[in-house]
Scaffold this active site. Sequence first.
Site, mmCIF file in Angstrom:
data_model
loop_
_atom_site.group_PDB
_atom_site.id
_atom_site.type_symbol
_atom_site.label_atom_id
_atom_site.label_comp_id
_atom_site.label_asym_id
_atom_site.label_seq_id
_atom_site.Cartn_x
_atom_site.Cartn_y
_atom_site.Cartn_z
ATOM 1 N N GLU A 180 0.845 -1.327 -0.001
ATOM 2 C CA GLU A 180 -0.028 0.019 0.238
ATOM 3 C C GLU A 180 0.802 1.342 0.076
ATOM 4 O OE1 GLU A 180 -3.338 -0.449 2.463
ATOM 5 O OE2 GLU A 180 -3.595 1.598 2.988
ATOM 6 N N TYR A 197 0.983 -2.876 13.309
ATOM 7 C CA TYR A 197 -0.086 -1.995 12.528
ATOM 8 C C TYR A 197 -0.724 -1.345 13.562
ATOM 9 C CZ TYR A 197 -3.419 -0.480 8.902
ATOM 10 O OH TYR A 197 -4.122 -0.001 7.976
#
Lengths: 184, 613
Positions: free
Chosen positions: B8, B329
């Site tokens: 990403e 994350y």
Amino acid sequence: MNKTTFKASDFARIERAELNQSTLFNIMRIENISKSKLNQMEDWQHYHDPNSVSVDRIKNSNRTIIREIKDSSDDNGPRDANTNVNVTYKLLLRDFHNNYTFAYEQEPLNFLRSHRSNATPLGIDLGGRLLVKQGATISRGVIFLDHKNCDYQGSHPEDEQLTRTLNDGLVQKEIDILKSELGL
Amino acid sequence: MRVLCVAEKPSIARAVANILGGGNVNMRESNSKYIKNYDFSFNFAEAGNCEVTMTSVVGHIIRLETKPENRWGMCSHGKLFDCDLVELVDKQDVFDNISKEAATANKLMIWTDCDREGEYIGFEIFKAANKGNRRIQIADIWRGKFSHLERNHIIRAANNPIRLDMKSVAAVACRMEVDFRVGTSFTRLLTESLRQHNLIESKEVASYGTCQFPTLGFIVDRYKRVKSFVPEAFWFIDVEVMKDGTKSGFNWTKGHFFDRLYVLCLYERCLKHDFGTIVKLESKPTTNWRPLPLTTVELQKDCSRYFKMSAKRALDAAEKLYNNGYISYPRTETDKYPPTMDFRGIFEKQKQDSRWGSYANDLLSSGHQMPRNGSHDDKAHPAIHPVNYVNLAALDNQDQRKVYEYVVRRFLACCSKDAVGMSTTATLKWGDELFTASGLMVLERNYLDVFIYKKWESSKQLPSFTEGEQIKISSGKMKEGKTAPPNHMTESELIALMDANGIGTDATIAEHIEKILTRRYIAKQKVGKNEYIVPSKLGMGLIEGFDKLEFENISLSKPFLRRELEKSLQDIVNGTKIKAEVFAQVKEVYKKAFAKSNENIRVITNECQKLMR
């Protein structure tokens, strides 16, 4: 039967007395004296229009909205205002000779938390009959209610007119009363 | 076989490439200055030794747009609810790089963040890849499931690919279309009307967003609550007794009442008695619980509370730390750790630190606790925790240092024992009324030693009462107090409200707050040490205006509508609803609301004018 007279003014200066005969009253108004009027008004507003309620508090964020309340079979559980045993109610009573008096809960009374009505923050409809028994404590003209000294009889067919008058548009009426008491 | 891997963000591509390539990585430039391509080989469990190219996107690469005939000024605003939309490539060079690299690849592997949005970006990547190579099909895509950049975790993800979750893709597509159609139609309407009345500058935009307005609504509601506050008197009974030369205050167990007569009657009954009785004396251990594993929203709330850091700054710093492999994350709703978590491995890495290293070392040598489990699980990522060690001095800025230290300390606290104290409560009966006084003795600080943000201290100790003791009431008073006005909204409160009401996700909450700040709907105001958020006159006017329009059963400024949408999106993810059905329903509601707003736009501009004049 028991439609005797009770005049609060007779007891206004007396610190403590007992009710000398059982007396039947209608419940005219119920007020939660554990909550500020501002907070009470907010409770009522939830029933008036859930889209108008202030949402800036976490406790308001997961409240049920009116669509769910209309459905009487919907057992979404009572709202916290009703279940809270720490709440104390003050009742406005009227005997059958048009004399008014206040009554306080000495201890939490079950009938006020029975949720027979779910269209308002109150546990019951107004206008129901309450028999206060002989010997109940009176202080400064107000009655102190406990489990033993009173008996809630619910709405009586003879009081239909009164019950309707008291309960019709109750939400808006309460909001108006609280507003004017707060000077808003 | 050649595998094309796409992450990403560039930093994730670089980190994953370095792990999988084992240091033997060849970097190539792409046509985009942000994007690099990394070539290496890797032995996949499913396909054996493969040539791999790892690259990335930078967020979404495709966006929704109206056709030329529906651009601003070309059509009525209301048409935007039904007109055809086109998908436009947003970042052509990034898109082309993927098409080009895919041309010679046999396999596509998606390494976007494992959340709903990441799933959708994965789908955009597929479209770019498919354009360059028609043999690449959805069903053959590998998807790496990972939540941090620790080496073994990434290798495991590479060897155990899953499939792209098309239900999540559908949910995001639905959300994007709703947001686009509602956002553009209302934004055009508001902007033009406000400009016409000179309420905003001719270049300013007055945006409407399905999350922006409820966010603004919270702030306006609080502002109004503060402004319309009326103090109310309440009454209570307050008792003091003298024992061994010390005065102890007791609190009425009934609290206070908004009715003077009621308290007076009870007070009068007490006054009949000169003495009270200690009816109960209870000492019991109390526990101050160690914190739960860390979620994004908790991180943002605590950063706001302890460091006065905005939600956006906190999340930005956490993202940086994640991109560099220091923490897991940071966008997660999960407040538990997986049973397979290697706690000792993390302590081992942290023990070198001069501030908390010795604490980590103690956990290693004397054993640690299993963290408490919260009840939330987004099934994508574990709670936030440190991954690799970094010395605070080596980090880029103060925000990152504070966030990293916080994440580490919170993690170590989670693995520690609860703090323990002994609380003593004496109950005094005066007449019919009960009063209590208590004292706290902190016995073991445990997790509080490392979680330095939280305070829990011993209080004044009670005198040595005995049960049944008769004690003279030295002072028993009926007192009056007044309710105090609430404070304006703090950012940490706002985050909590948005979270509880499903306005935005852990990832977007910060963006929505930032957005209405740049639109000048709200302002931050410093009062003493605290920062509060208040609405601007424009923000106030917009909410008041929308509230004046009487919509049927809905409100555009309250969170209910958006919360329902969020719920329906989750139904799409769970497979209990389909996108078309949800979209049609939601569109109808907003379309009706738009028609009403459009018709009565004067009401909104009037409200703004009234306040801004």
